[in-house]
Design an enzyme around this catalytic site. Structure first.
Site, PDB file in Angstrom:
ATOM      1  N   SER A 191       3.122  -2.103  10.639  1.00 48.49           N
ATOM      2  CA  SER A 191       4.627  -2.172  11.011  1.00 48.49           C
ATOM      3  C   SER A 191       5.415  -3.420  10.491  1.00 48.49           C
ATOM      4  O   SER A 191       6.224  -3.826  11.274  1.00 48.49           O
ATOM      5  CB  SER A 191       4.907  -1.525  12.229  1.00 48.49           C
ATOM      6  OG  SER A 191       4.536  -0.284  12.532  1.00 48.49           O
ATOM      7  N   ASN A 223       0.794  -1.163   0.177  1.00 50.86           N
ATOM      8  CA  ASN A 223      -0.107  -0.020   0.131  1.00 50.86           C
ATOM      9  C   ASN A 223       0.948   1.171  -0.152  1.00 50.86           C
ATOM     10  O   ASN A 223       1.427   1.702   1.003  1.00 50.86           O
ATOM     11  CB  ASN A 223      -0.871   0.111   1.151  1.00 50.86           C
ATOM     12  CG  ASN A 223      -1.807   1.326   1.349  1.00 50.86           C
ATOM     13  OD1 ASN A 223      -1.807   2.044   0.348  1.00 50.86           O
ATOM     14  ND2 ASN A 223      -2.371   1.459   2.373  1.00 50.86           N
ATOM     15  N   TRP A 224       0.938   1.745  -0.999  1.00 50.90           N
ATOM     16  CA  TRP A 224       1.935   2.979  -1.202  1.00 50.90           C
ATOM     17  C   TRP A 224       1.274   4.300  -0.656  1.00 50.90           C
ATOM     18  O   TRP A 224       1.786   5.396  -0.786  1.00 50.90           O
ATOM     19  CB  TRP A 224       2.421   3.118  -2.738  1.00 50.90           C
ATOM     20  CG  TRP A 224       3.220   2.164  -3.163  1.00 50.90           C
ATOM     21  CD1 TRP A 224       3.972   1.037  -1.985  1.00 50.90           C
ATOM     22  CD2 TRP A 224       4.003   1.718  -4.501  1.00 50.90           C
ATOM     23  NE1 TRP A 224       4.791   0.294  -2.910  1.00 50.90           N
ATOM     24  CE2 TRP A 224       4.857   0.464  -4.288  1.00 50.90           C
ATOM     25  CE3 TRP A 224       3.658   2.295  -5.636  1.00 50.90           C
ATOM     26  CZ2 TRP A 224       5.363   0.100  -5.416  1.00 50.90           C
ATOM     27  CZ3 TRP A 224       4.295   1.899  -6.830  1.00 50.90           C
ATOM     28  CH2 TRP A 224       5.039   0.766  -6.494  1.00 50.90           C
ATOM     29  N   LYS A 225       0.002   4.167  -0.414  1.00 55.31           N
ATOM     30  CA  LYS A 225      -0.640   5.383   0.111  1.00 55.31           C
ATOM     31  C   LYS A 225      -0.429   6.730  -0.681  1.00 55.31           C
ATOM     32  O   LYS A 225      -0.599   6.661  -2.039  1.00 55.31           O
ATOM     33  CB  LYS A 225      -0.054   5.858   1.585  1.00 55.31           C
ATOM     34  CG  LYS A 225      -0.206   4.567   2.367  1.00 55.31           C
ATOM     35  CD  LYS A 225      -0.225   4.868   3.898  1.00 55.31           C
ATOM     36  CE  LYS A 225      -0.109   3.433   4.725  1.00 55.31           C
ATOM     37  NZ  LYS A 225      -0.393   3.482   6.117  1.00 55.31           N
ATOM     38  N   GLY A 229       2.197   2.274  10.724  1.00 59.49           N
ATOM     39  CA  GLY A 229       3.067   3.367  10.625  1.00 59.49           C
ATOM     40  C   GLY A 229       3.732   3.866  11.996  1.00 59.49           C
ATOM     41  O   GLY A 229       4.380   4.861  11.896  1.00 59.49           O
ATOM     42  N   GLU A 279      -5.898  -4.669  10.692  1.00 63.08           N
ATOM     43  CA  GLU A 279      -4.775  -3.789  10.784  1.00 63.08           C
ATOM     44  C   GLU A 279      -5.027  -2.888  12.016  1.00 63.08           C
ATOM     45  O   GLU A 279      -6.121  -2.016  12.008  1.00 63.08           O
ATOM     46  CB  GLU A 279      -4.740  -2.744   9.546  1.00 63.08           C
ATOM     47  CG  GLU A 279      -4.342  -3.347   8.187  1.00 63.08           C
ATOM     48  CD  GLU A 279      -3.797  -2.580   7.344  1.00 63.08           C
ATOM     49  OE1 GLU A 279      -2.476  -2.476   6.919  1.00 63.08           O
ATOM     50  OE2 GLU A 279      -4.289  -1.244   6.919  1.00 63.08           O
ATOM     51  N   GLY A 312       2.651  -1.057   4.536  1.00 65.11           N
ATOM     52  CA  GLY A 312       2.698   0.305   3.961  1.00 65.11           C
ATOM     53  C   GLY A 312       4.177   0.786   3.971  1.00 65.11           C
ATOM     54  O   GLY A 312       4.760   0.578   2.813  1.00 65.11           O
ATOM     55  N   GLY A 313       4.861   1.335   4.780  1.00 61.33           N
ATOM     56  CA  GLY A 313       6.077   1.959   4.797  1.00 61.33           C
ATOM     57  C   GLY A 313       7.156   1.155   4.220  1.00 61.33           C
ATOM     58  O   GLY A 313       8.018   1.411   3.506  1.00 61.33           O
ATOM     59  N   GLU A 342      -7.201   4.651   7.707  1.00 60.74           N
ATOM     60  CA  GLU A 342      -6.749   6.365   7.354  1.00 60.74           C
ATOM     61  C   GLU A 342      -8.096   6.717   6.553  1.00 60.74           C
ATOM     62  O   GLU A 342      -8.457   7.911   7.006  1.00 60.74           O
ATOM     63  CB  GLU A 342      -5.777   6.426   6.378  1.00 60.74           C
ATOM     64  CG  GLU A 342      -4.434   6.321   7.225  1.00 60.74           C
ATOM     65  CD  GLU A 342      -3.340   5.667   6.572  1.00 60.74           C
ATOM     66  OE1 GLU A 342      -3.258   5.765   5.225  1.00 60.74           O
ATOM     67  OE2 GLU A 342      -2.285   5.300   7.273  1.00 60.74           O
ATOM     68  N   HIS A 382      -9.989   1.307   4.743  1.00 61.26           N
ATOM     69  CA  HIS A 382      -8.455   1.448   5.411  1.00 61.26           C
ATOM     70  C   HIS A 382      -8.751   2.557   6.615  1.00 61.26           C
ATOM     71  O   HIS A 382      -9.698   3.372   6.358  1.00 61.26           O
ATOM     72  CB  HIS A 382      -7.610   1.981   4.451  1.00 61.26           C
ATOM     73  CG  HIS A 382      -6.038   2.114   4.908  1.00 61.26           C
ATOM     74  ND1 HIS A 382      -5.604   2.983   5.945  1.00 61.26           N
ATOM     75  CD2 HIS A 382      -5.068   1.191   4.832  1.00 61.26           C
ATOM     76  CE1 HIS A 382      -4.339   2.673   6.251  1.00 61.26           C
ATOM     77  NE2 HIS A 382      -4.191   1.626   5.885  1.00 61.26           N
TER      78      HIS A 382
HETATM   79  C1  PEP Z   1      -1.060   0.348   6.214  1.00 60.84           C
HETATM   80  O1  PEP Z   1      -1.318   1.403   6.107  1.00 60.84           O
HETATM   81  O2  PEP Z   1      -1.925  -0.510   5.576  1.00 60.84           O
HETATM   82  C2  PEP Z   1       0.170  -0.337   6.700  1.00 60.84           C
HETATM   83  C3  PEP Z   1       0.193  -1.420   6.979  1.00 60.84           C
HETATM   84  O3  PEP Z   1       0.991   0.737   6.940  1.00 60.84           O
HETATM   85  P1  PEP Z   1       2.435   0.253   7.723  1.00 60.84           P
HETATM   86  O4  PEP Z   1       2.877  -1.066   7.092  1.00 60.84           O
HETATM   87  O5  PEP Z   1       3.299   1.343   7.416  1.00 60.84           O
HETATM   88  O6  PEP Z   1       2.358  -0.063   9.141  1.00 60.84           O
END
Ligand code: PEP
Length: 258
Positions: free
Chosen positions: A218, A9-11, A178, A172, A239-240, A102, A100
């Site tokens: 994470s 997920n590149w957001k 994050g 999640e 994500g990150g 967010e 999601h």
């Molecule tokens: C996400 O936003 O779907 C996610 C899992 O982010 P991160 O891996 O950065 O925690």
């Protein structure tokens, strides 16, 4: 056997040229694995809307699938700024992240809105990746499972058992996204087990056994193996750590050692 899912997920990161380059780099590295166990995993990349076409080109004729990070449930109409399922399908999208945290917590999406999107995604043959997860406060109050199952209930409220089996659920925990603070493998298994048990009650054993339940929050190359070793963890949403080819590919390969 459930096919493992590794989704990036590149957001709201990477302009189209950057996204094309990163997708191409991930593709090159994963292509080198073809013939090993590449066939039993699904690798998915979800760039921003404006980069979908560029990433579609970079991954054409590869095993990597293209996802959007959101969509509207209507097919067309007066919804300024929104994108529909047929529009996504037309640029090669096969999966869509819905609900999601967010979008739930920052952009105020309701359970009803999300459930309509899940229904519309299925109707247009897109695979919904439905995100559920409790906030820090809910976690500390011991309400994690209650919150997850409520989100699950609404998310699936417009589906019959057949289509329900096609949904990928992403657990999640909001406090792990994050933050560098992931759920322990045991916490993830507990949540995933509760989700699968609830699917069994609602749709029967066959559907429950077919649904992929992935973990997000994470995830990195250092914690992936322990997470994937859990019985009900069928993959991850990253994500990150997906914004760097080397770390995402190491994550996507990790389950190979199981
Ligand atoms: C996400 O936003 O779907 C996610 C899992 O982010 P991160 O891996 O950065 O925690």
């Amino acid at each position: 056997m459930r096919r493992r899912v590794f989704a990036a997920n590149w957001k709201m990161n990477l302009v189209p040229d950057e996204a094309r380059t990163l997708a191409g780099e991930i593709r090159r590295r994963l292509d080198a694995d073809a013939g090993n166990s590449a066939g039993d995993r699904e690798v998915i990349i979800a760039p921003a809307f404006v980069a979908l076409a560029a990433v579609a080109e970079a991954i054409a004729q590869s095993r990597i699938a293209l996802a959007a990070q959101n969509m509207h449930y209507a097919e067309r109409g007066a919804f300024t700024g929104e994108v529909s399922a047929p529009m996504l399908a037309a640029v090669g999208v096969t999966h869509v992240i819905l609900g999601h945290s967010e979008r739930r917590h920052i952009l105020g999406e309701s359970e009803d809105f999300i459930s309509r999107k899940v229904e519309a995604a299925i109707a247009h043959r897109l695979v919904p990746i439905l995100c559920v997860g409790e906030t820090r406060e809910e976690h500390d109050a011991g309400r994690a499972v209650e919150v997850i199952l409520r989100q699950l209930h609404y998310g699936f409220s417009r589906l019959e058992a057949g289509p329900a089996a096609r949904v990928v659920i992403a657990y999640e925990p909001v406090w792990a996204i994050g933050t560098g603070r992931n759920a322990t493998p045991g916490q993830a298994q507990q949540a995933h087990g509760a989700i699968r048990a609830s699917l069994r009650d609602r749709f029967g054993a066959e559907t429950a056994a077919a649904v992929r339940i992935i973990y997000g929050g994470s995830v990195n190359p250092g914690n992936i193996e322990a997470l994937m070793a859990q019985r009900d963890v069928d993959g991850v949403l990253v994500g990150g750590a997906s914004l760097e080819a080397e770390s995402f590919v190491r994550i996507a390969r990790a389950g190979d050692n199981l």
